[in-house]
Scaffold this active site. Structure first.
Site, short mmCIF file in Angstrom:
data_model
loop_
_atom_site.label_atom_id
_atom_site.label_comp_id
_atom_site.label_asym_id
_atom_site.label_seq_id
_atom_site.Cartn_x
_atom_site.Cartn_y
_atom_site.Cartn_z
N GLN A 292 -36.05 -49.95 -0.90
CA GLN A 292 -36.52 -50.15 0.52
C GLN A 292 -36.37 -48.73 1.47
O GLN A 292 -36.74 -48.73 2.63
CB GLN A 292 -35.48 -51.22 1.20
N ILE B 163 -36.93 -44.94 2.81
CA ILE B 163 -38.07 -44.29 3.06
C ILE B 163 -37.38 -42.71 2.84
O ILE B 163 -38.03 -41.82 3.18
CB ILE B 163 -38.77 -44.33 4.40
N HIS C 249 -41.26 -50.00 1.20
CA HIS C 249 -41.35 -49.61 2.47
C HIS C 249 -41.92 -48.33 2.86
O HIS C 249 -41.85 -47.93 3.86
CB HIS C 249 -39.94 -49.81 3.30
N CYS D 58 -53.25 -41.56 10.27
CA CYS D 58 -53.83 -41.72 11.49
C CYS D 58 -54.21 -43.05 11.81
O CYS D 58 -55.17 -43.59 11.11
CB CYS D 58 -55.16 -40.64 11.62
N CYS E 150 -53.85 -36.68 15.39
CA CYS E 150 -54.46 -36.27 14.45
C CYS E 150 -55.42 -35.08 14.59
O CYS E 150 -56.23 -35.19 15.62
CB CYS E 150 -55.44 -37.37 13.60
N GLY F 143 -26.43 -51.49 -2.33
CA GLY F 143 -26.44 -51.10 -0.86
C GLY F 143 -27.60 -51.59 0.06
O GLY F 143 -28.38 -50.98 0.83
N SER F 144 -27.57 -53.20 -0.24
CA SER F 144 -28.96 -53.81 0.67
C SER F 144 -28.03 -55.01 1.13
O SER F 144 -27.48 -55.81 0.22
CB SER F 144 -30.08 -54.13 0.10
N SER F 145 -28.19 -55.38 2.46
CA SER F 145 -27.80 -56.62 2.88
C SER F 145 -28.55 -57.77 2.53
O SER F 145 -28.49 -59.07 2.85
CB SER F 145 -27.56 -56.59 4.46
N ALA G 172 -21.01 -47.40 -3.05
CA ALA G 172 -21.80 -47.03 -4.01
C ALA G 172 -21.54 -45.69 -4.69
O ALA G 172 -21.44 -45.71 -5.71
CB ALA G 172 -23.11 -47.00 -3.56
N1 APR Z 1 -22.11 -48.33 -0.36
C1 APR Z 1 -22.58 -49.41 -0.58
N2 APR Z 1 -23.10 -50.31 0.44
C2 APR Z 1 -23.04 -49.81 1.42
C3 APR Z 1 -22.44 -48.45 1.94
C4 APR Z 1 -22.04 -47.57 0.77
N3 APR Z 1 -21.40 -46.49 1.26
N4 APR Z 1 -22.55 -48.32 3.29
C5 APR Z 1 -23.23 -49.76 3.65
N5 APR Z 1 -23.36 -50.49 2.75
C6 APR Z 1 -23.99 -51.71 2.86
C7 APR Z 1 -23.77 -52.48 4.19
O1 APR Z 1 -22.54 -53.18 4.06
C8 APR Z 1 -25.01 -53.40 4.14
O2 APR Z 1 -24.91 -54.77 3.76
O3 APR Z 1 -25.22 -51.47 2.70
C9 APR Z 1 -26.03 -52.59 3.24
C10 APR Z 1 -27.27 -52.26 4.17
O4 APR Z 1 -27.92 -53.20 4.45
P1 APR Z 1 -28.93 -52.88 5.54
O5 APR Z 1 -28.68 -52.14 6.53
O6 APR Z 1 -29.50 -54.38 6.29
O7 APR Z 1 -30.25 -51.96 4.92
P2 APR Z 1 -31.55 -52.78 4.10
O8 APR Z 1 -31.16 -53.88 3.25
O9 APR Z 1 -31.87 -51.61 3.42
O10 APR Z 1 -32.51 -52.94 5.16
C11 APR Z 1 -33.77 -53.36 4.72
O11 APR Z 1 -34.60 -53.34 6.87
O12 APR Z 1 -34.60 -52.39 9.21
C12 APR Z 1 -35.22 -52.51 8.01
O13 APR Z 1 -36.69 -51.28 7.14
C13 APR Z 1 -35.52 -51.46 7.15
O14 APR Z 1 -35.74 -50.84 4.83
C14 APR Z 1 -34.84 -51.55 5.94
C15 APR Z 1 -34.84 -53.16 5.74
#
Ligand code: APR
Length: 253
Positions: free
Chosen positions: A103, A105, A121, A129, A154, A194-196, A238
């Site tokens: 996800q 960029i 993403h 443009c 552009c 590392g994603s919520s 991570a």
């Molecule tokens: N190691 C592992 N996990 C981590 C670390 C780390 N060092 N630091 C933070 N985190 C966790 C946090 O606890 C959180 O739950 O990574 C997660 C990040 O979650 P988000 O900030 O919600 O990011 P993401 O899931 O990638 O968001 C998805 O949201 O705003 C949009 O487009 C944006 O692609 C993004 C999308």
């Protein structure tokens, strides 16, 4: 042996047994590279209203949008891959990791050396443009902003430039996302890092994998709604957890 050490061994065992591993990464994997995530403890959305990254905000207030984006862009450009990105490169080289669905960029997986990366993403490297759809490298913004412009334009048609990256309210690049769904539904292990898992449709990919029988290994600093569905959950950074898992996979590979 601590619980985390046991879970690291368990994750390594699952990885050894798997034939097709797909990683799903989010902003958390790049936090240790100095890029703030969105919803973590020091997340960007604690400082800004997420609306600033929406297509409607961009169209209403391009100047403020670009001020914000430029700050983000500078942080991304400075960042270097961390041990978590490198651990995924190792897994790919060992023939264990089939692809990464990200996800992010920031391009850090590619900078680290990962070969197959699906950027669902989009990427921060390109602008598009809004009038003629021409693609421009992001460096264009820097040049234009340095020469005093507040909104990048552009140079082919004078149209407003926007990031190619997906904004809230945008559709995802359909070809890339279809490929991600197909990879998620055909893997036998999904490694989530590392994603919520709150932003859809990306957050539906773990369910797609699970429904098709894949094991799930989830590494995240904080709890997620998917934790109870995963086979192994490790709450930690991570950059320290992933290299340890890969080291254990290598030991007996
Ligand atoms: N190691 C592992 N996990 C981590 C670390 C780390 N060092 N630091 C933070 N985190 C966790 C946090 O606890 C959180 O739950 O990574 C997660 C990040 O979650 P988000 O900030 O919600 O990011 P993401 O899931 O990638 O968001 C998805 O949201 O705003 C949009 O487009 C944006 O692609 C993004 C999308």
């Amino acid at each position: 042996m601590t619980n985390i050490d046991q879970d690291i061994l368990k994750a390594a065992e699952l990885i050894k047994k798997a034939n097709k591993i797909v990683a799903l990464t989010g902003a958390g994997i790049s936090v240790e590279s100095g890029i703030p995530d969105f919803r973590g403890p020091s997340g960007l959305w604690k400082k800004y209203n997420p609306e600033i990254a929406s297509i409607s905000f961009f169209l209403k207030n391009p100047e403020e949008f670009w001020k914000f984006s430029l700050e983000v862009w500078k942080t991304l450009k400075r960042a270097k891959p961390n041990p978590a990105h490198k651990a995924l490169v190792e897994l790919e080289k060992m023939g264990k990791l089939h692809c990464i669905i990200t996800q992010n960029i920031d391009g850090l997986h590619q900078k680290a050396g990962s070969k197959k990366v699906l950027e669902i993403h989009g990427s921060a490297n390109w602008l598009i443009c809004t009038s003629c759809r021409a693609r421009h490298p992001s460096e264009t913004v820097i040049k234009q902003l340095k020469s005093g412009m507040t909104i990048p334009i552009c140079d082919l048609c004078g149209g407003l430039l926007r990031p190619e990256a997906v904004l809230f309210g945008d559709m995802l690049p359909q070809d890339v996302f279809s490929e991600a769904v197909s990879e998620a539904s055909s893997c036998d292990l999904m490694l989530i890092v590392g994603s919520s898992l709150v932003v859809f449709p990306a957050a539906q990919l773990p369910s797609v994998a699970k429904k098709n029988g894949a094991k799930i290994v989830l590494i995240n600093l904080e709890k997620t709604w998917f934790d109870e569905k995963a086979d192994v959950v490790i709450h930690g950074k991570a950059g320290s957890i992933l290299p340890k898992i890969v080291k254990n996979v290598k030991k007996t590979h």
